[in-house]
Design a protein around this motif. Structure first.
Motif, PDB file in Angstrom:
ATOM      1  N   VAL A  12       0.938  -1.234   0.210  1.00 11.57           N
ATOM      2  CA  VAL A  12      -0.090   0.298  -0.006  1.00 11.57           C
ATOM      3  C   VAL A  12       0.934   1.324   0.152  1.00 11.57           C
ATOM      4  CG1 VAL A  12      -1.566   1.381   1.361  1.00 11.57           C
ATOM      5  CG2 VAL A  12      -2.369  -0.790   0.970  1.00 11.57           C
ATOM      6  N   PRO A  13       1.751   1.368   0.883  1.00  7.71           N
ATOM      7  CA  PRO A  13       2.695   2.696   0.882  1.00  7.71           C
ATOM      8  C   PRO A  13       3.508   2.769  -0.590  1.00  7.71           C
ATOM      9  CG  PRO A  13       3.176   1.591   2.696  1.00  7.71           C
ATOM     10  CD  PRO A  13       2.323   0.492   2.032  1.00  7.71           C
ATOM     11  N   LEU A  14       4.063   1.655  -1.010  1.00  8.29           N
ATOM     12  CA  LEU A  14       4.697   1.824  -2.240  1.00  8.29           C
ATOM     13  C   LEU A  14       3.609   2.401  -3.329  1.00  8.29           C
ATOM     14  CD1 LEU A  14       6.940   1.378  -4.273  1.00  8.29           C
ATOM     15  CD2 LEU A  14       6.387  -0.986  -4.301  1.00  8.29           C
ATOM     16  N   LEU A  15       2.428   1.714  -3.426  1.00  8.49           N
ATOM     17  CA  LEU A  15       1.354   2.294  -4.448  1.00  8.49           C
ATOM     18  C   LEU A  15       1.036   3.649  -4.092  1.00  8.49           C
ATOM     19  CD1 LEU A  15      -1.071  -0.923  -4.785  1.00  8.49           C
ATOM     20  CD2 LEU A  15       0.747  -0.114  -6.336  1.00  8.49           C
ATOM     21  N   ALA A  16       0.764   3.973  -2.947  1.00  9.04           N
ATOM     22  CA  ALA A  16       0.462   5.490  -2.710  1.00  9.04           C
ATOM     23  C   ALA A  16       1.864   6.383  -3.069  1.00  9.04           C
ATOM     24  CB  ALA A  16       0.517   5.709  -1.181  1.00  9.04           C
ATOM     25  N   ALA A  17       2.936   5.979  -2.888  1.00  6.89           N
ATOM     26  CA  ALA A  17       4.236   6.805  -3.655  1.00  6.89           C
ATOM     27  C   ALA A  17       4.042   7.098  -5.198  1.00  6.89           C
ATOM     28  CB  ALA A  17       5.343   5.967  -2.886  1.00  6.89           C
ATOM     29  N   PHE A  18       3.723   6.146  -5.764  1.00  8.75           N
ATOM     30  CA  PHE A  18       3.559   5.772  -7.114  1.00  8.75           C
ATOM     31  C   PHE A  18       2.607   7.079  -7.538  1.00  8.75           C
ATOM     32  CE2 PHE A  18       5.886   1.579  -7.918  1.00  8.75           C
ATOM     33  CZ  PHE A  18       6.892   2.223  -8.360  1.00  8.75           C
ATOM     34  N   ALA A  19       1.357   6.944  -6.844  1.00  9.08           N
ATOM     35  CA  ALA A  19       0.335   7.863  -7.114  1.00  9.08           C
ATOM     36  C   ALA A  19       0.569   9.203  -6.944  1.00  9.08           C
ATOM     37  CB  ALA A  19      -0.979   7.554  -6.274  1.00  9.08           C
ATOM     38  N   ALA A  20       1.559   9.333  -6.005  1.00  5.00           N
ATOM     39  CA  ALA A  20       1.688  10.840  -5.658  1.00  5.00           C
ATOM     40  C   ALA A  20       3.258  11.490  -6.488  1.00  5.00           C
ATOM     41  CB  ALA A  20       2.171  11.104  -4.122  1.00  5.00           C
ATOM     42  N   ALA A  21       3.833  10.446  -7.052  1.00  2.30           N
ATOM     43  CA  ALA A  21       4.840  11.038  -7.731  1.00  2.30           C
ATOM     44  C   ALA A  21       4.500  11.340  -9.011  1.00  2.30           C
ATOM     45  CB  ALA A  21       6.323  10.032  -7.823  1.00  2.30           C
ATOM     46  N   PRO A  22       5.012  12.368  -9.741  1.00  3.64           N
ATOM     47  CA  PRO A  22       4.768  12.915 -11.230  1.00  3.64           C
ATOM     48  C   PRO A  22       5.626  12.009 -11.962  1.00  3.64           C
ATOM     49  CG  PRO A  22       6.093  14.546  -9.908  1.00  3.64           C
ATOM     50  CD  PRO A  22       5.624  13.515  -8.920  1.00  3.64           C
ATOM     51  N   GLU A  23       5.079  11.307 -13.046  1.00  2.00           N
ATOM     52  CA  GLU A  23       5.940  10.557 -14.036  1.00  2.00           C
ATOM     53  C   GLU A  23       6.695  11.625 -14.899  1.00  2.00           C
ATOM     54  OE1 GLU A  23       3.300   7.878 -16.103  1.00  2.00           O
ATOM     55  OE2 GLU A  23       2.860   6.703 -14.452  1.00  2.00           O
ATOM     56  N   VAL A  24       7.866  11.451 -15.294  1.00  2.00           N
ATOM     57  CA  VAL A  24       8.574  12.370 -16.199  1.00  2.00           C
ATOM     58  C   VAL A  24       9.395  11.430 -17.283  1.00  2.00           C
ATOM     59  CG1 VAL A  24       9.176  13.930 -14.331  1.00  2.00           C
ATOM     60  CG2 VAL A  24      10.760  12.136 -14.815  1.00  2.00           C
ATOM     61  N   GLU A  25       9.630  11.942 -18.442  1.00  2.00           N
ATOM     62  CA  GLU A  25      10.382  11.313 -19.346  1.00  2.00           C
ATOM     63  C   GLU A  25      11.780  11.413 -19.107  1.00  2.00           C
ATOM     64  OE1 GLU A  25       9.024  10.237 -22.200  1.00  2.00           O
ATOM     65  OE2 GLU A  25       7.055  10.673 -21.373  1.00  2.00           O
ATOM     66  N   ILE A  26      12.484  10.063 -19.597  1.00  2.00           N
ATOM     67  CA  ILE A  26      13.740   9.886 -19.081  1.00  2.00           C
ATOM     68  C   ILE A  26      14.725  11.206 -19.207  1.00  2.00           C
ATOM     69  CG2 ILE A  26      14.521   8.836 -21.380  1.00  2.00           C
ATOM     70  CD1 ILE A  26      16.148   7.009 -19.833  1.00  2.00           C
ATOM     71  N   THR A  27      14.500  11.905 -20.389  1.00  2.00           N
ATOM     72  CA  THR A  27      15.225  13.234 -20.590  1.00  2.00           C
ATOM     73  C   THR A  27      14.941  14.581 -19.425  1.00  2.00           C
ATOM     74  OG1 THR A  27      13.412  13.909 -22.122  1.00  2.00           O
ATOM     75  CG2 THR A  27      15.410  12.744 -23.215  1.00  2.00           C
ATOM     76  N   SER A  28      14.117  14.426 -18.711  1.00  3.86           N
ATOM     77  CA  SER A  28      13.750  15.230 -17.442  1.00  3.86           C
ATOM     78  C   SER A  28      14.211  14.603 -16.396  1.00  3.86           C
ATOM     79  CB  SER A  28      12.506  15.754 -17.590  1.00  3.86           C
ATOM     80  OG  SER A  28      12.171  16.437 -18.937  1.00  3.86           O
ATOM     81  N   GLU A  29      14.652  13.212 -16.286  1.00  4.57           N
ATOM     82  CA  GLU A  29      15.145  12.788 -14.864  1.00  4.57           C
ATOM     83  C   GLU A  29      16.487  13.141 -14.648  1.00  4.57           C
ATOM     84  OE1 GLU A  29      15.573  11.105 -11.766  1.00  4.57           O
ATOM     85  OE2 GLU A  29      17.168  10.092 -13.143  1.00  4.57           O
ATOM     86  N   PRO A  30      16.831  13.846 -13.426  1.00  2.00           N
ATOM     87  CA  PRO A  30      18.077  14.426 -12.958  1.00  2.00           C
ATOM     88  C   PRO A  30      19.063  13.517 -12.965  1.00  2.00           C
ATOM     89  CG  PRO A  30      16.368  14.782 -11.240  1.00  2.00           C
ATOM     90  CD  PRO A  30      15.554  14.106 -12.390  1.00  2.00           C
ATOM     91  N   SER A  31      18.813  12.353 -12.736  1.00  5.15           N
ATOM     92  CA  SER A  31      19.981  11.132 -12.559  1.00  5.15           C
ATOM     93  C   SER A  31      20.537  10.915 -13.864  1.00  5.15           C
ATOM     94  CB  SER A  31      19.702  10.166 -11.645  1.00  5.15           C
ATOM     95  OG  SER A  31      19.341  10.478 -10.393  1.00  5.15           O
ATOM     96  N   HIS A  32      19.781  11.150 -15.108  1.00  4.51           N
ATOM     97  CA  HIS A  32      19.970  10.557 -16.379  1.00  4.51           C
ATOM     98  C   HIS A  32      20.615  11.736 -17.138  1.00  4.51           C
ATOM     99  CE1 HIS A  32      17.460   7.358 -15.093  1.00  4.51           C
ATOM    100  NE2 HIS A  32      17.602   6.715 -16.131  1.00  4.51           N
ATOM    101  N   HIS A  33      21.933  11.646 -17.580  1.00  3.94           N
ATOM    102  CA  HIS A  33      22.544  12.643 -18.154  1.00  3.94           C
ATOM    103  C   HIS A  33      22.753  12.313 -19.815  1.00  3.94           C
ATOM    104  CE1 HIS A  33      23.091  14.408 -14.209  1.00  3.94           C
ATOM    105  NE2 HIS A  33      23.657  13.306 -13.881  1.00  3.94           N
ATOM    106  N   LEU A  34      22.082  12.989 -20.574  1.00  2.00           N
ATOM    107  CA  LEU A  34      22.510  12.702 -21.829  1.00  2.00           C
ATOM    108  C   LEU A  34      23.728  12.974 -22.540  1.00  2.00           C
ATOM    109  CD1 LEU A  34      20.873  11.456 -24.596  1.00  2.00           C
ATOM    110  CD2 LEU A  34      20.265  14.313 -25.064  1.00  2.00           C
ATOM    111  N   ALA A  35      24.300  11.661 -23.270  1.00  2.00           N
ATOM    112  CA  ALA A  35      25.842  11.934 -23.541  1.00  2.00           C
ATOM    113  C   ALA A  35      25.902  11.908 -24.963  1.00  2.00           C
ATOM    114  CB  ALA A  35      26.510  10.755 -22.956  1.00  2.00           C
TER     115      ALA A  35
END
Length: 232
Positions: A12-35
């Protein structure tokens, strides 16, 4: 019933966390750096700080990833059970795309990898492979070459050269991507062009054109480890 109920409480907490978290494209995920990006691939250098996680992000394409350093992560894919992963330095995996997930770093060191999206995956899934699916592993004095995968028109190979060792002369019909697993101090002797030294840090990437024949020699004092992704 008690065990089922207990498992449900954990989810339940995991599902709630997913529901609250906005989905972003990989290009907007700050740990992913386009090389690097071209018609074949889109390459990201990924680094997730210790005890932190990525944002919930999409992988729209099939991809390979190459671990840089040992790591311990939890892969939390939307609508699936979390998967605990212990990855070794240089471990390379293929993952079908079209999902959103969070990568949670459980270790005390950064989780680093190189993620290589296959941009032609839709077309290449149904195209006959230009290479056999398995086999072709080779060993020479001080050299190990292992074919890892052939997927979506790409062949992925792990190479390890001991100090002073040379990969014998071979031809590249098409372009390929080099991913440095270790620090590299290598020399490429290209037919008709002469020696080309190259130094790379672990996690570096380089796109190389096809249509040439060469040898590769390890000039360093330790084993040179890298992964190549080839295209016809």
């Amino acid at each position: 019933m008690k065990r089922v109920f207990g498992g449900a409480l954990l989810i339940v907490p995991l599902l709630a966390a997913f529901a609250a978290a906005p989905e972003v494209e990989i290009t907007s995920e700050p740990s992913h750096h386009l090389a690097l990006e071209n018609e074949h691939v889109r390459v990201f250098q990924v680094e997730v700080a210790p005890k932190t996680s990525t944002l919930l992000h999409w992988h729209r394409h099939d991809y390979f990833f190459v671990s840089v350093g040992d790591s311990h992560v939890v892969n939390e894919v939307v609508d699936k059970q979390p998967v605990d992963l212990k990855l070794a330095d240089g471990e390379t995996r293929f993952t079908p795309g079209n999902f959103a997930h969070v990568a949670r770093n459980l270790s005390d060191r950064p989780f680093r990898n190189v993620t290589i999206e296959l941009l032609e995956d839709d077309k290449m899934r149904t195209t006959p492979s230009p290479w056999p699916m398995e086999g072709g592993d080779k060993e020479f004095p001080g050299v190990r070459i292992k074919i890892l995968f052939v997927r979506d028109g790409a062949r992925v190979t792990a190479v390890e050269l001991q100090p002073g060792a040379t990969v014998p002369s071979h031809h590249h019909d098409g372009p390929h991507l080099l991913v440095a697993v270790s620090d590299l101090d290598i020399r490429s002797d290209v037919d008709g062009m002469g020696p080309m030294p190259g130094k790379f840090k672990s996690g570096d990437v380089k796109w190389l054109p096809g249509g040439y024949t060469h040898t590769v020699t390890n000039l360093g004092k330790s084993a040179a480890k890298f992964v190549t992704v080839e295209f016809k």
